[in-house]
Design a protein around this motif. Structure first.
Motif, PDB file in Angstrom:
ATOM      1  N   THR A  93     -59.824  29.546   0.573  1.00  0.00           N
ATOM      2  CA  THR A  93     -61.045  29.049   1.208  1.00  0.00           C
ATOM      3  C   THR A  93     -60.793  28.319   2.520  1.00  0.00           C
ATOM      4  N   ILE A  94     -59.794  27.440   2.528  1.00  0.00           N
ATOM      5  CA  ILE A  94     -59.523  26.631   3.717  1.00  0.00           C
ATOM      6  C   ILE A  94     -58.481  27.278   4.626  1.00  0.00           C
ATOM      7  N   GLY A  95     -57.614  28.088   4.047  1.00  0.00           N
ATOM      8  CA  GLY A  95     -56.550  28.714   4.829  1.00  0.00           C
ATOM      9  C   GLY A  95     -56.864  30.141   5.247  1.00  0.00           C
ATOM     10  N   LEU A  96     -57.020  31.036   4.249  1.00  0.00           N
ATOM     11  CA  LEU A  96     -57.171  32.464   4.531  1.00  0.00           C
ATOM     12  C   LEU A  96     -58.524  32.800   5.152  1.00  0.00           C
ATOM     13  N   SER A  97     -59.597  32.238   4.615  1.00  0.00           N
ATOM     14  CA  SER A  97     -60.945  32.580   5.112  1.00  0.00           C
ATOM     15  C   SER A  97     -61.130  32.244   6.592  1.00  0.00           C
ATOM     16  N   PRO A  98     -60.810  31.009   7.044  1.00  0.00           N
ATOM     17  CA  PRO A  98     -60.911  30.735   8.484  1.00  0.00           C
ATOM     18  C   PRO A  98     -60.004  31.615   9.324  1.00  0.00           C
ATOM     19  N   CYS A  99     -58.821  31.939   8.780  1.00  0.00           N
ATOM     20  CA  CYS A  99     -57.886  32.801   9.512  1.00  0.00           C
ATOM     21  C   CYS A  99     -58.482  34.193   9.709  1.00  0.00           C
ATOM     22  N   LEU A 100     -59.064  34.757   8.646  1.00  0.00           N
ATOM     23  CA  LEU A 100     -59.682  36.083   8.749  1.00  0.00           C
ATOM     24  C   LEU A 100     -60.896  36.050   9.671  1.00  0.00           C
ATOM     25  N   PHE A 101     -61.699  34.980   9.562  1.00  0.00           N
ATOM     26  CA  PHE A 101     -62.873  34.835  10.428  1.00  0.00           C
ATOM     27  C   PHE A 101     -62.437  34.770  11.887  1.00  0.00           C
ATOM     28  N   THR A 102     -61.380  34.007  12.159  1.00  0.00           N
ATOM     29  CA  THR A 102     -60.862  33.893  13.521  1.00  0.00           C
ATOM     30  C   THR A 102     -60.361  35.241  14.036  1.00  0.00           C
ATOM     31  N   ALA A 103     -59.645  35.966  13.168  1.00  0.00           N
ATOM     32  CA  ALA A 103     -59.099  37.265  13.563  1.00  0.00           C
ATOM     33  C   ALA A 103     -60.217  38.260  13.883  1.00  0.00           C
ATOM     34  N   VAL A 104     -61.237  38.310  13.025  1.00  0.00           N
ATOM     35  CA  VAL A 104     -62.363  39.226  13.253  1.00  0.00           C
ATOM     36  C   VAL A 104     -63.118  38.842  14.524  1.00  0.00           C
ATOM     37  N   SER A 105     -63.320  37.544  14.729  1.00  0.00           N
ATOM     38  CA  SER A 105     -64.024  37.076  15.927  1.00  0.00           C
ATOM     39  C   SER A 105     -63.304  37.518  17.189  1.00  0.00           C
ATOM     40  N   TYR A 106     -61.974  37.401  17.182  1.00  0.00           N
ATOM     41  CA  TYR A 106     -61.225  37.768  18.382  1.00  0.00           C
ATOM     42  C   TYR A 106     -61.106  39.265  18.558  1.00  0.00           C
ATOM     43  N   MET A 107     -61.116  40.025  17.476  1.00  0.00           N
ATOM     44  CA  MET A 107     -61.117  41.476  17.610  1.00  0.00           C
ATOM     45  C   MET A 107     -62.416  41.935  18.281  1.00  0.00           C
ATOM     46  N   LEU A 108     -63.531  41.350  17.856  1.00  0.00           N
ATOM     47  CA  LEU A 108     -64.819  41.691  18.469  1.00  0.00           C
ATOM     48  C   LEU A 108     -64.889  41.190  19.911  1.00  0.00           C
ATOM     49  N   THR A 109     -64.322  40.001  20.137  1.00  0.00           N
ATOM     50  CA  THR A 109     -64.345  39.434  21.492  1.00  0.00           C
ATOM     51  C   THR A 109     -63.503  40.263  22.456  1.00  0.00           C
ATOM     52  N   ILE A 110     -62.293  40.617  22.044  1.00  0.00           N
ATOM     53  CA  ILE A 110     -61.413  41.418  22.898  1.00  0.00           C
ATOM     54  C   ILE A 110     -61.998  42.799  23.127  1.00  0.00           C
ATOM     55  N   SER A 111     -62.635  43.359  22.092  1.00  0.00           N
ATOM     56  CA  SER A 111     -63.288  44.667  22.248  1.00  0.00           C
ATOM     57  C   SER A 111     -64.393  44.597  23.301  1.00  0.00           C
ATOM     58  N   ALA A 112     -65.155  43.495  23.290  1.00  0.00           N
ATOM     59  CA  ALA A 112     -66.218  43.315  24.284  1.00  0.00           C
ATOM     60  C   ALA A 112     -65.643  43.124  25.682  1.00  0.00           C
ATOM     61  N   ILE A 113     -64.522  42.421  25.776  1.00  0.00           N
ATOM     62  CA  ILE A 113     -63.879  42.197  27.080  1.00  0.00           C
ATOM     63  C   ILE A 113     -63.397  43.513  27.677  1.00  0.00           C
ATOM     64  N   LEU A 114     -62.827  44.375  26.841  1.00  0.00           N
ATOM     65  CA  LEU A 114     -62.301  45.656  27.321  1.00  0.00           C
ATOM     66  C   LEU A 114     -63.404  46.585  27.823  1.00  0.00           C
ATOM     67  N   LYS A 115     -64.636  46.347  27.403  1.00  0.00           N
ATOM     68  CA  LYS A 115     -65.751  47.182  27.837  1.00  0.00           C
ATOM     69  C   LYS A 115     -66.305  46.750  29.193  1.00  0.00           C
ATOM     70  N   ILE A 116     -65.875  45.605  29.675  1.00  0.00           N
ATOM     71  CA  ILE A 116     -66.318  45.139  30.979  1.00  0.00           C
ATOM     72  C   ILE A 116     -65.713  46.042  32.062  1.00  0.00           C
ATOM     73  N   GLN A 117     -66.533  46.567  32.934  1.00  0.00           N
ATOM     74  CA  GLN A 117     -66.068  47.542  33.918  1.00  0.00           C
ATOM     75  C   GLN A 117     -65.231  46.907  35.015  1.00  0.00           C
ATOM     76  N   SER A 118     -65.601  45.739  35.449  1.00  0.00           N
ATOM     77  CA  SER A 118     -64.884  45.076  36.533  1.00  0.00           C
ATOM     78  C   SER A 118     -63.566  44.470  36.035  1.00  0.00           C
TER      79      SER A 118
END
Length: 321
Positions: A209-234
């Protein structure tokens, strides 16, 4: 049962003897100097970050609000262990009382758990800022940021109260030696004469709950964030977007890398020196690296620190004239 009864007949533990640096008595002076320098750098770096954020209106944003909480957590976390270690370098017997050990466990678990959840909140902030910029002022309002930060602290405290309370119910018998430089729950479980199954279940639940869950949430958040960054044309736009989360991503990788290596290593196969080294990296070095990473990789923080330095020089120089 026989082994437990034999241990119950031994003297009840009232203090613990740390064996963490006992293999190298000739290096005590060097260790003291290294730990002192690292501790002072940690305090200075995080205090500078806190001060810069406090006095600079440009940094009064959700990202830096969370960063100020992280800096305060790092100060508290390292102050729970290092001062005791420094004092023990001058003691022939490196001991801590039973009450002091429980207190150290409470604060260590509180700050470590709070930091896990806080890093997830910081990842969520970067996800909203990059993936949903138009909704950012609403989704990351001052109230929501306060709730997220308070929730991080609350999770850490509740988790710590649970573990500390369960540990306090254990009957601890000799030997009173801890093969480490700090008190930790798994180390005390090894000294217990009573049943530790409830404590072990609580540790597994806490890890999820305190270790794995925040870690997975952080990982998923950054995967979505990096995916959005890569779609930026400039290319310039991608660079600017990535720069806003690069520092935090670096801190996350270092923190979870060291904490996993520290707590997920096998029970046998590593020498005491290796165990101590990994714990030093996680408990002492990581809190020092966080302000360095943010100051080196974040332009706004560097500008704020420069202004803070210039203001200090402006105030101090006239005094010596």
């Amino acid at each position: 049962m026989k082994d437990i009864k034999e241990r119950e007949n031994q003297t009840v533990v009232t203090e613990f003897l740390f064996l963490g640096f006992s293999n190298h008595p000739e290096l005590q002076g060097l260790f003291f100097l290294i730990f002192l320098v690292v501790y002072l750098v940690t305090l200075l770096g995080n205090l500078l970050i806190l001060t810069a954020i406090r006095i600079n209106p440009v940094l009064h944003t959700p990202m830096y609000y969370f960063l100020s909480n992280l800096s305060f957590l790092d100060i508290c976390y390292t102050s729970t262990t290092v001062p005791i270690i420094l004092v023990n370098f001058f003691q022939e017997k490196k001991t801590i009382t039973y009450e002091g050990c429980l207190s150290q466990i409470f604060f260590l678990v509180t700050f470590a758990g709070s930091e896990c959840v806080l890093l997830a909140a910081m990842a969520y902030d970067r996800f909203i800022a990059i993936c949903h910029p138009l909704h950012y002022p609403v989704l990351m309002s001052k109230r929501i940021c306060t709730y997220l930060a308070a929730g991080s602290w609350l999770c850490g405290v509740v988790n710590s109260l649970t573990h500390t309370g369960l540990t306090a119910t254990l009957t601890l018998c000799g030997p009173n030696q801890i093969s480490h430089f700090l008190c930790d729950i798994p180390l005390l479980l090894k000294l217990s004469c009573s049943d530790t199954s409830v404590n072990e279940v609580a540790l597994y639940v806490s890890s999820a709950t305190i270790g794995l869950s925040p870690c997975l949430f952080t990982a998923v958040s950054y995967m979505l964030t990096i995916s959005a960054i890569l779609k930026i044309q400039s290319a310039q736009g991608r660079k600017k977007a990535f720069s806003t989360c690069a520092s935090h991503l670096t801190v996350v990788v270092i923190y979870y890398g060291t904490i996993n290596f520290n707590y997920d290593q096998p029970s046998s196969g590593y020498s005491l020196d290796v165990v101590i080294l990994v714990s030093v990296l996680f408990c002492i070095v990581t809190p020092m690296l966080n302000p360095i990473i943010y100051s080196l990789r974040n332009k706004e923080v560097k500008v704020a620190l420069k202004k803070l330095y210039e203001g200090y020089i402006y105030l101090v120089i006239p005094v010596f004239k």
